[in-house]
Scaffold this motif. Structure first.
Motif, PDB file in Angstrom:
ATOM      1  N   LEU A  76       0.861  -1.183   0.000  1.00 36.46           N
ATOM      2  CA  LEU A  76       0.000   0.000   0.000  1.00 36.46           C
ATOM      3  C   LEU A  76       0.893   1.227   0.000  1.00 36.46           C
ATOM      4  N   TRP A  77       0.788   1.992  -1.086  1.00 34.59           N
ATOM      5  CA  TRP A  77       1.439   3.301  -1.140  1.00 34.59           C
ATOM      6  C   TRP A  77       0.303   4.309  -1.235  1.00 34.59           C
ATOM      7  N   GLN A  78      -0.018   4.895  -0.093  1.00 27.13           N
ATOM      8  CA  GLN A  78      -1.216   5.732   0.033  1.00 27.13           C
ATOM      9  C   GLN A  78      -0.953   7.128  -0.508  1.00 27.13           C
ATOM     10  N   PRO A  79      -1.700   7.544  -1.535  1.00 30.77           N
ATOM     11  CA  PRO A  79      -1.492   8.882  -2.090  1.00 30.77           C
ATOM     12  C   PRO A  79      -2.356   9.926  -1.388  1.00 30.77           C
ATOM     13  N   GLY A  80      -2.040  11.178  -1.618  1.00 27.74           N
ATOM     14  CA  GLY A  80      -2.862  12.250  -1.075  1.00 27.74           C
ATOM     15  C   GLY A  80      -2.150  13.582  -1.116  1.00 27.74           C
ATOM     16  N   THR A  81      -2.898  14.622  -0.783  1.00 27.07           N
ATOM     17  CA  THR A  81      -2.360  15.983  -0.767  1.00 27.07           C
ATOM     18  C   THR A  81      -2.759  16.688   0.527  1.00 27.07           C
ATOM     19  N   ASP A  82      -1.995  17.717   0.850  1.00 25.94           N
ATOM     20  CA  ASP A  82      -2.215  18.506   2.054  1.00 25.94           C
ATOM     21  C   ASP A  82      -2.932  19.803   1.673  1.00 25.94           C
ATOM     22  N   HIS A  83      -3.861  20.240   2.521  1.00 27.12           N
ATOM     23  CA  HIS A  83      -4.628  21.455   2.188  1.00 27.12           C
ATOM     24  C   HIS A  83      -3.789  22.722   2.232  1.00 27.12           C
ATOM     25  N   ALA A  84      -2.636  22.675   2.926  1.00 26.65           N
ATOM     26  CA  ALA A  84      -1.644  23.763   2.885  1.00 26.65           C
ATOM     27  C   ALA A  84      -2.290  25.121   3.161  1.00 26.65           C
ATOM     28  N   GLY A  85      -2.694  25.323   4.414  1.00 25.57           N
ATOM     29  CA  GLY A  85      -3.486  26.486   4.779  1.00 25.57           C
ATOM     30  C   GLY A  85      -3.057  27.815   4.194  1.00 25.57           C
ATOM     31  N   ILE A  86      -1.855  28.266   4.545  1.00 29.99           N
ATOM     32  CA  ILE A  86      -1.407  29.585   4.103  1.00 29.99           C
ATOM     33  C   ILE A  86      -1.234  29.625   2.592  1.00 29.99           C
ATOM     34  N   ALA A  87      -0.572  28.616   2.035  1.00 30.56           N
ATOM     35  CA  ALA A  87      -0.277  28.622   0.598  1.00 30.56           C
ATOM     36  C   ALA A  87      -1.558  28.680  -0.224  1.00 30.56           C
ATOM     37  N   THR A  88      -2.529  27.851   0.154  1.00 31.87           N
ATOM     38  CA  THR A  88      -3.774  27.810  -0.619  1.00 31.87           C
ATOM     39  C   THR A  88      -4.565  29.097  -0.447  1.00 31.87           C
ATOM     40  N   GLN A  89      -4.611  29.610   0.766  1.00 32.64           N
ATOM     41  CA  GLN A  89      -5.348  30.859   0.987  1.00 32.64           C
ATOM     42  C   GLN A  89      -4.731  31.987   0.169  1.00 32.64           C
ATOM     43  N   MET A  90      -3.405  32.015   0.078  1.00 33.45           N
ATOM     44  CA  MET A  90      -2.740  33.062  -0.713  1.00 33.45           C
ATOM     45  C   MET A  90      -3.075  32.942  -2.198  1.00 33.45           C
ATOM     46  N   VAL A  91      -3.073  31.692  -2.700  1.00 35.97           N
ATOM     47  CA  VAL A  91      -3.380  31.486  -4.117  1.00 35.97           C
ATOM     48  C   VAL A  91      -4.761  32.031  -4.448  1.00 35.97           C
ATOM     49  N   VAL A  92      -5.745  31.670  -3.632  1.00 31.75           N
ATOM     50  CA  VAL A  92      -7.118  32.089  -3.911  1.00 31.75           C
ATOM     51  C   VAL A  92      -7.282  33.589  -3.697  1.00 31.75           C
ATOM     52  N   GLU A  93      -6.616  34.143  -2.690  1.00 31.72           N
ATOM     53  CA  GLU A  93      -6.714  35.599  -2.480  1.00 31.72           C
ATOM     54  C   GLU A  93      -6.137  36.363  -3.664  1.00 31.72           C
ATOM     55  N   ARG A  94      -5.059  35.836  -4.256  1.00 35.18           N
ATOM     56  CA  ARG A  94      -4.508  36.502  -5.448  1.00 35.18           C
ATOM     57  C   ARG A  94      -5.497  36.434  -6.609  1.00 35.18           C
ATOM     58  N   LEU A  95      -6.157  35.294  -6.774  1.00 33.07           N
ATOM     59  CA  LEU A  95      -7.161  35.172  -7.831  1.00 33.07           C
ATOM     60  C   LEU A  95      -8.308  36.145  -7.608  1.00 33.07           C
ATOM     61  N   LEU A  96      -8.726  36.280  -6.349  1.00 33.89           N
ATOM     62  CA  LEU A  96      -9.813  37.218  -6.036  1.00 33.89           C
ATOM     63  C   LEU A  96      -9.388  38.657  -6.303  1.00 33.89           C
ATOM     64  N   ALA A  97      -8.143  38.990  -5.933  1.00 36.16           N
ATOM     65  CA  ALA A  97      -7.656  40.356  -6.150  1.00 36.16           C
ATOM     66  C   ALA A  97      -7.677  40.707  -7.633  1.00 36.16           C
ATOM     67  N   ALA A  98      -7.342  39.721  -8.487  1.00 37.38           N
ATOM     68  CA  ALA A  98      -7.373  39.963  -9.936  1.00 37.38           C
ATOM     69  C   ALA A  98      -8.791  40.242 -10.424  1.00 37.38           C
ATOM     70  N   GLU A  99      -9.783  39.772  -9.657  1.00 33.49           N
ATOM     71  CA  GLU A  99     -11.184  40.011 -10.007  1.00 33.49           C
ATOM     72  C   GLU A  99     -11.753  41.212  -9.267  1.00 33.49           C
ATOM     73  N   GLY A 100     -10.894  41.906  -8.504  1.00 32.32           N
ATOM     74  CA  GLY A 100     -11.357  43.057  -7.747  1.00 32.32           C
ATOM     75  C   GLY A 100     -12.128  42.698  -6.490  1.00 32.32           C
ATOM     76  N   LEU A 101     -11.904  41.482  -5.966  1.00 36.41           N
ATOM     77  CA  LEU A 101     -12.625  41.018  -4.784  1.00 36.41           C
ATOM     78  C   LEU A 101     -11.675  40.865  -3.607  1.00 36.41           C
ATOM     79  N   ASP A 102     -12.229  40.848  -2.402  1.00 40.93           N
ATOM     80  CA  ASP A 102     -11.452  40.693  -1.183  1.00 40.93           C
ATOM     81  C   ASP A 102     -12.198  39.741  -0.265  1.00 40.93           C
ATOM     82  N   ARG A 103     -11.451  38.844   0.377  1.00 48.91           N
ATOM     83  CA  ARG A 103     -12.121  37.827   1.199  1.00 48.91           C
ATOM     84  C   ARG A 103     -12.898  38.455   2.358  1.00 48.91           C
TER      85      ARG A 103
END
Length: 899
Positions: A76-103
């Motif tokens: 068994l080689w169990q795959p998966g990913t980590d939600h990566a709190g800060i990194a993921t929040q930054m990615v989405v906040e940058r996408l929102l900023a490009a749309e003129g939005l703020d969390r």
């Protein structure tokens, strides 16, 4: 259909990977009676893309998993990913900023929903890229740290640890990122070398006009929060001031002068200002001396006077409350400039010196981190660490290489409380609710908290959930068992926990390995894995750390596109030794692509000469010395490869495969077999050589499959060694009895060494390949001459020998000589080369190299150079010297051959 003339990875790899995956080749079988073998993937960030560090660790893991599958283990080689709190929040906040939005204007619920949508659409690209590498993960079992099941495990653990008093709230210093507005872990802090200043400030001694204690600081902006000056008890100048008080410049507050070993008499003036709310070391001094801990910087790293307003005192020539109030709301570095100017005006600035120091920065926010005194959730890591330490001490879990145990112990024995809360919206929200009077209720859900509150207050009360989320390492610390279904009692949990081995880099021993050990032992009652294999870092070919600023970052996907996944994987295995970093560049991958090509071409030779697998072939039935020699050599290769993998020596495994394939099989067996396969040869001999060749080719494909799965599977399928896509499940080769192996080994090894020596001498002497030379043997026994006679055709062809004869008289003038056991090999060179010119050429090359080696040796003997030069530069010079000395020895040996 015959094999193509060249192996085309880009065409073949996607088809083979899809074939394995669709055929269930990567799947474990919980119902199997086979012995399980478990590796838990270090879950890459959902925001990540494949980099060279991933390529290293996942190649090593896949090599182990494929090998164990072939040994019959239920892997068994169990795959998966980590939600990566800060990194993921930054990615989405940058996408929102490009749309003129703020969390903040969106609100928490809408923002988290947007993150989930991003994850579904774009997150996890790295899992696709892992397929490009050939990673044979059990994809239907893929997990994500915020899956419902893993979230249930997080809540279960938090509630249990809280109920046991191992999770609690406390007011302590944390690494605070003023840009991201959250506490961050030590792992998310990177120290950057900054050229700054050291300011020497006069603090007046209270009641002693004209007397000062001088402190040196790199952070004058935090002095507003000083609550003491510390001096080492043995300080020759300031030791007598301990117990007295100083006046804090600008603020006017009276502060004590305390004795503390933290103050280093050798640094600065030997006196240090103590600001407990803004420095980790000062915080500990403050606790030892029961000092106040006022904060003078807020969460935006702006000056705040709220906690020192009442302490502002006007002291002529020392402090002016009006000036201090002008600092309120200023950014930290603007306040620094104003404070330094005011100290200079008051003549309280003794001097300023240039100073280079390490300044902690948030690795994602990119701004200097502030130590900030806040109330956070903590885990009592000290209690959890003790069983983990004992588990390693007793050998229940072992580190490979063993020296990493010392690193583990050093940190675990001095472990600090673990700050587990983060001021983010994306992540596992802390399962704690607050009543109207601030009472905390910890439960798995809101209903559970409400029930607790009802019991506490005697009525229903409105509760507010804690706004913070948990540190990403908290959920990833549960990974070895949460991914198997815990807290439910599943068959997978019973079968695959604890795991066999964890493969990871040394840089996260503290942050992930230690947390898995602590939480696994506490929640499961057993270690999460039996072995921890620690590999090095991937560096460039010169040994330098890869970084974007240096421009030396290598993209593994580009290497795969150019050279194929097999070439990259084999390079990684070949360079991965115990306790050392991997020096990797495109040229190395290109070189090892040559090995993949060599294997492909050898298979084409086998096919063109009728070497096809034959059912029922019995290695014990062979009679030819060449057959017995090859099978015996194969046994050696199997033993070496198996031993290497068992010891996590991936470099030795690759070397064993390389030697056997390139040297034994291709360079010698295939070449020596040509006369036996030629027209007019004995049909029985030809038939045996074809059977042996096909058998050993199949063995090679099995032996190399863990490292280079694509080319081996393609050849396996083409030759019909098994069903399509079946090599992944084929049996790992085992040693087989070979009749009269010793005699065959003695004879063929001698012939191979004879041909190799003659080739080497001809090459050293620059004898043109077009000019065959006689080979004379002085002191050869009758048995040796018999070997020569039996292999005369091969010796003539492979050694470029015009004839091979015994020599009974004197050695002809102008001959080169070499020794093989008791035989002297003589190559007359008259008429083949200009001997005098050759002697001069060899001498010139030797002398030039000797001069270069001398310079390098002198450099390395210079202690100052070794101390100051970058580690990779020193290593490069040592390698250069070793290479030069080896070549000098070779040239001298060539000169000696000429007499």
């Amino acid at each position: 259909m015959t094999l193509e003339s060249r192996f085309a990875p880009n065409e073949i790899e996607p088809r083979l990977y899809a074939g394995w995956e669709n055929a269930g080749g990567f799947a474990c079988d919980p119902e199997s009676n086979a012995q399980p073998f478990t590796i838990m993937i270090p879950p890459p960030n959902v925001t990540g893309s494949l980099h060279m560090g991933h390529a290293l660790t996942f190649t090593v893991q896949d090599t182990l998993v494929r090998w164990r599958r072939m040994q019959g283990r239920d892997a068994l080689w169990q795959p998966g990913t980590d939600h990566a709190g800060i990194a993921t929040q930054m990615v989405v906040e940058r996408l929102l900023a490009a749309e003129g939005l703020d969390r903040r204007t969106m609100g928490r619920e809408a923002f988290v929903d947007r993150v989930w949508r991003w994850k579904a659409e774009s997150g996890g690209a790295i899992t696709t890229q892992l397929r490009r590498l050939g990673a044979s993960l059990d994809w239907p079992r893929e997990r994500f740290t915020m899956d419902d099941g893993l979230s249930a495990a997080v809540k279960e653990t938090f509630v249990k640890l809280y109920s046991e008093g191992l999770i609690y709230r406390d007011r302590r210093l944390v690494n605070w990122d003023p840009k991201l507005q959250t506490a961050i872990s030590d792992l998310e802090v990177e120290n950057r070398e900054i050229k700054g200043s050291l300011w020497y400030i006069r603090y007046p001694i209270e009641g002693e006009p004209g007397q000062f204690i001088i402190v040196a600081t790199t952070r004058p902006e935090t002095m507003l929060g000083d609550t003491a000056v510390a001096v080492h008890p043995d300080h020759p100048l300031y030791g007598g001031l301990i117990g007295k008080r100083a006046v804090l410049p600008l603020v006017g507050r009276s502060i004590p002068i305390v004795g503390d070993d933290y103050a280093d008499p050798e640094k600065g003036t030997g006196a240090v200002k103590i600001t407990p709310a803004h420095d980790f070391n000062d915080f500990e001094v403050g606790r030892r001396h029961d000092l106040p801990m006022p904060s003078v910087l807020d969460r935006q790293a702006m000056v705040t006077l709220a906690e020192i307003e009442d302490a502002l005192v006007s002291v002529a020539g020392v402090a002016d409350p009006a000036f201090v109030r002008t600092l309120a709301g200023q950014a930290r570095f603007a306040a620094r400039a104003a404070i330094v100017a005011e100290l200079e005006r008051l003549e309280l600035l003794e001097k300023i010196e240039p100073h280079t120091n390490q300044v902690p920065h948030g690795d994602r926010g990119g701004v200097p981190v502030e130590p900030l005194l806040t109330t956070q959730w903590y885990c009592n890591a000290g209690v959890l660490a003790k069983p983990a330490i004992e588990a390693v001490e007793s050998g229940r879990t072992v580190f490979v290489p063993k020296q990493w145990e010392n690193t583990f112990f050093a940190w675990m024995r001095d472990i600090q409380p673990w700050c587990i809360s983060r001021q983010l919206w994306w992540g596992h929200r802390i399962p704690a609710w607050y009543g109207p009077d601030g009472t905390v209720f910890v439960a798995k859900d809101a209903d559970g908290a409400a029930a607790q509150a009802r019991a506490h207050y005697g009525r229903d009360e409105a509760l507010t959930q804690d706004e913070d989320v948990l540190d990403t390492w908290f959920s990833s610390g549960l990974w070895p068992f949460s991914t198997l279904g815990w807290p439910e009692k599943t068959r997978e949990l019973d079968r695959y926990y604890p795991g066999d081995v964890l493969v990871t880099g040394f840089d996260i021993i503290f942050f992930w390995v230690a947390r898995m050990m602590m939480l696994g032992l506490h929640m499961m009652g057993d270690v999460p894995f039996r072995t921890i294999y620690i590999h090095g870092l991937v560096r460039d070919e010169k040994g330098q750390k890869m970084s974007k600023s240096k421009g030396n970052v290598i993209d593994p996907l580009e290497l795969i596109d150019t050279y194929g996944a097999d070439a990259l994987r084999f390079t990684i295995c070949a360079l991965t030794g115990p306790g050392r970093d991997v020096k990797l560049g495109a040229s190395r991958v290109e070189n090892y692509r040559g090995f993949v090509t060599k294997l492909w071409n050898a298979a084409r030779f086998c096919e063109m000469n009728g070497m096809r697998p034959e059912a029922g072939f019995d290695p014990a039935s062979v009679r030819l010395p060449l057959s017995r020699w090859l099978l015996d050599s194969a046994n050696t290769a199997i033993t070496e490869a198996t031993t290497a993998l068992e010891a996590y020596r991936f470099d030795e495994y690759a070397a064993a495969g390389y030697r056997f394939v390139w040297n034994t099989f291709c360079d010698w067996f295939l070449e020596l077999s040509k006369p036996l396969l030629a027209e007019g040869a004995d049909p029985a001999d030809a038939a045996e050589i074809k059977r042996v060749g096909a058998h050993v080719l199949g063995l090679i494909l099995r032996l190399l499959h863990p490292a280079i799965p694509f080319v081996t599977e393609e050849l396996w399928d083409h030759f019909g060694y098994g069903e399509t896509f079946s090599l992944i499940g084929a049996a790992w080769p085992e040693v087989v009895p070979v009749p009269d192996a010793s005699d065959a080994r003695v004879e063929l090894d001698w012939v191979v060494r004879l041909i190799g020596l003659v080739r080497s001498v001809r090459n050293e002497m620059n004898v043109p390949p077009s000019k065959p030379s006689p080979v004379l043997l002085q002191g050869a026994s009758a048995a040796m001459l018999g070997r020569v006679d039996r292999w005369m055709d091969a010796i003539r062809r492979l050694a470029r020998a015009s004839d091979v004869l015994p020599l009974s008289g004197d050695v002809p003038k102008g001959s080169a000589q070499a020794v093989l056991e008791e035989v002297t090999i003589v190559l007359p060179l008259e008429g083949l080369i200009d001997i005098a010119a050759e002697r001069a050429r060899l001498s010139k090359e030797r002398d030039k190299l000797a001069a270069d080696a001398k310079k390098t040796r002198q450099k390395l003997e210079n202690a100052d150079f070794v101390k100051r030069a970058p580690e990779e530069v020193v290593a490069e010079n040592r390698e250069r010297l070793a290479a030069a000395e080896s070549e000098i020895a070779r040239l001298q040996a060539a000169l000696d051959r000429l007499g």
